[in-house]
Design a protein around this motif. Sequence first.
Motif, PDB file in Angstrom:
ATOM      1  N   ARG A   1       0.820  -1.208   0.000  1.00 59.95           N
ATOM      2  CA  ARG A   1       0.000   0.000   0.000  1.00 59.95           C
ATOM      3  C   ARG A   1       0.856   1.262   0.000  1.00 59.95           C
ATOM      4  NH1 ARG A   1      -2.784   0.802   4.215  1.00 59.95           N
ATOM      5  NH2 ARG A   1      -2.420  -1.004   5.537  1.00 59.95           N
TER       6      ARG A   1
ATOM      7  N   ASP B   1       7.493   1.757  -8.433  1.00 59.74           N
ATOM      8  CA  ASP B   1       7.237   2.881  -9.330  1.00 59.74           C
ATOM      9  C   ASP B   1       8.526   3.530  -9.840  1.00 59.74           C
ATOM     10  OD1 ASP B   1       8.086   3.921  -6.976  1.00 59.74           O
ATOM     11  OD2 ASP B   1       6.372   5.252  -6.639  1.00 59.74           O
TER      12      ASP B   1
ATOM     13  N   THR C   1      -0.180   3.407  -5.899  1.00 58.73           N
ATOM     14  CA  THR C   1      -0.964   4.652  -5.939  1.00 58.73           C
ATOM     15  C   THR C   1      -2.464   4.400  -5.878  1.00 58.73           C
ATOM     16  OG1 THR C   1      -0.846   4.575  -8.358  1.00 58.73           O
ATOM     17  CG2 THR C   1       0.806   5.917  -7.206  1.00 58.73           C
ATOM     18  N   SER C   2      -2.895   3.144  -6.061  1.00 59.90           N
ATOM     19  CA  SER C   2      -4.331   2.840  -6.033  1.00 59.90           C
ATOM     20  C   SER C   2      -4.529   1.452  -5.412  1.00 59.90           C
ATOM     21  CB  SER C   2      -4.913   2.865  -7.451  1.00 59.90           C
ATOM     22  OG  SER C   2      -4.342   1.827  -8.233  1.00 59.90           O
ATOM     23  N   GLN C   3      -5.771   1.174  -5.053  1.00 61.97           N
ATOM     24  CA  GLN C   3      -6.079  -0.115  -4.433  1.00 61.97           C
ATOM     25  C   GLN C   3      -5.783  -1.282  -5.381  1.00 61.97           C
ATOM     26  OE1 GLN C   3      -6.707  -0.730  -1.363  1.00 61.97           O
ATOM     27  NE2 GLN C   3      -7.198  -2.926  -1.527  1.00 61.97           N
ATOM     28  N   PRO C   4      -6.197  -1.220  -6.668  1.00 68.03           N
ATOM     29  CA  PRO C   4      -5.871  -2.332  -7.576  1.00 68.03           C
ATOM     30  C   PRO C   4      -4.350  -2.539  -7.708  1.00 68.03           C
ATOM     31  CG  PRO C   4      -7.578  -0.957  -8.525  1.00 68.03           C
ATOM     32  CD  PRO C   4      -7.098  -0.237  -7.326  1.00 68.03           C
ATOM     33  N   ASP C   5      -3.612  -1.431  -7.793  1.00 69.98           N
ATOM     34  CA  ASP C   5      -2.150  -1.552  -7.867  1.00 69.98           C
ATOM     35  C   ASP C   5      -1.596  -2.219  -6.612  1.00 69.98           C
ATOM     36  OD1 ASP C   5      -1.958  -0.475 -10.336  1.00 69.98           O
ATOM     37  OD2 ASP C   5      -1.345   1.543  -9.681  1.00 69.98           O
TER      38      ASP C   5
END
Length: 665
Positions: free
Chosen positions: A570, A638, A574-578
């Motif tokens: 987490r 990232d 940057t997002s929940q799916p990621d």
Amino acid sequence: MAHPGFFQRQAHARRNTSLLVFLFLTAVAFITLAVCLVGYLVTRSESSGLAFHHWLLSNHGLLTGATVVVLIGLGSLLRWIDLAGGGSRVAKMVGARPIDPDTRDSDERKLRNIVEEMAIASGVPVPELYVMEQETGINAFVAGYTANEAVMVVTHGAITQLSRDELQGVVAHEFSHIFNGDMRLNVRLIALLAGILMIGQIGGFLLRASFYRGHRVGRSRDGRAQAAMGIIGLALFVIGYVGVFFGRLIQAAVSRQREMLADASSVQFTRNPEGIAGALFKIGLKGGYLDTTSHASDMNHMCFGESARMKFTSLLASHPPIDERINAIQPGMLARLRSRLRDTEPGADLYRGSGPAPVAGASRFTGAASEILRPVTGKGARTSPLASRADQTDKPARKFSDQVGTINRQSEDFALRFLSRLPATFRNLLYTRAGAVQLCYAMLISELSREQQVQRLTLLPSHPVLGSQPDLLEKLLPALKTIGEGVRFPALELAMPALRKLDPEERETLITNVQKLVAADNRVSLFELALTSFLSRHLGAEADRVVPVRYKSFRPVLPALQRLLSLLARAGATSQPDAEALYREAMAGFMDARNGTQPVLEKVTMRQLREALTALNGLSPLLKPAVIDACGHCITHDGKVETREYELMRLVADQMDCPMPPLMV
């Protein structure tokens, strides 16, 4: 054969500990049998002609054997308790004095600068430094049970006679012992040898007592008793020192390979083969014996070079011959150093090292260390080492775990830049107890407004050292803002020698005060968690305790892995799916295909994270690289490492006893 990594060397050190205990018990068994044989011969007339193996099981035999085992155990236990103080106790045992952090002596400052650069570049707390002022020989050693309380002891001859590059080579060699877990083994070896020596000491005492009483009473009815005591004393004296002979053999067998590994690591850390080779060459010329301490032979296996003169050197030496060590570093190096000495000092005694000089350019040492060094020196080993150093570039480590327990060019450059940016006043404050304590407080309030800072500091109880000291904070806070938040941990490492000078009650109070400041706003940031965990790990009641191996597979620690990697996924996405995808990638190497992967956890409390890291530190050293690499995969997902990700990674590495160089934030 590739150079063994940090985790392989840690596992090897643990195996060496088991081997050491086995060899010690074997030596105890032989010594006990030898003493029992003496007892059997002395009491033979009373034992009605019993065979030796039957006598061993008689009351006389069992009592004799038990007494010997108890005496050896008592000798080792007493020395073990004596050395419970860790590295500082060993330093005091040999008469070394602490080096004042703000010393004005140029040679001592040179040593301190080198040690601080290496500590920051490798991600370990700065060791406490000691000097043996009366020792003109060139030598050094590190002592302690863990890297948290390591001390480095250097002779006066080493800091005055070695150039900066040579001293850096010696320091890097000693840092390798810190990383590899050798220090703990070395201190234990001193204690075990003390037990074996006990029998010889008792024999010597009985010999002297019989001689003294013989002079006092002359010819008397006690003459036979005195003679018997003298014979027993002589037998025990001989048996005891035969035991010491085999103890020294154990010492040499355990130590030699580790010295070659440490030489190899020194070249890797400094990328300068001439540094450590030059230091070894000067030891060959001038000697490294410790002449002012009665513990020189006890310390032999701990030192950079041989510290005690002894017979049967080829058998009992704890280090390979110096010429072998030099040519293992780089073939032909010894011939070049001799040639340079001949050019600069015509008519000089070229070499007084151990053993005959090898043929120029050829190494007599063809074992593991020569292979270990091959990747470092490369095919161009016969070219100028200065040129090879300039040509060498550090290839980026493919995995995070490859960086653990190492020093690379990037981390060395970071350490040099960091130290050069520190204002002199700021740096000097970190060398004092009060300044180091105020640094901990300053790092927690540096981002707050002036009013909030004052309000938070009122939470701290007044104390001459541990209370709030506004005058010191006024000097620390502006410098912290200028330096930036990415260097907070290196500053802490620099302050560790001063923080270790706090007594146990003061350490506990400091940790409590820090927790009060963290809890003031009812939320805990990653840095605050990292700071409180760092202080607890390095200054808490169990800071010097070696964490035993509890788990030899990942299955028992899967819940801990799920919590840790959920938090890191987490943090790196940057997002929940990621985060879900990143978590599945990180957990893939730990989960059985039949069980599948649990979904990423929505919330991980600070307490759960701390418990998870405690559990993961109980893994076998060979299992830890996978955990470090999974965490590294999350924070570099990232392509960049943010400050909070670095601090989280640093927290993981620190709590798992994996020294990690600074990351580029």
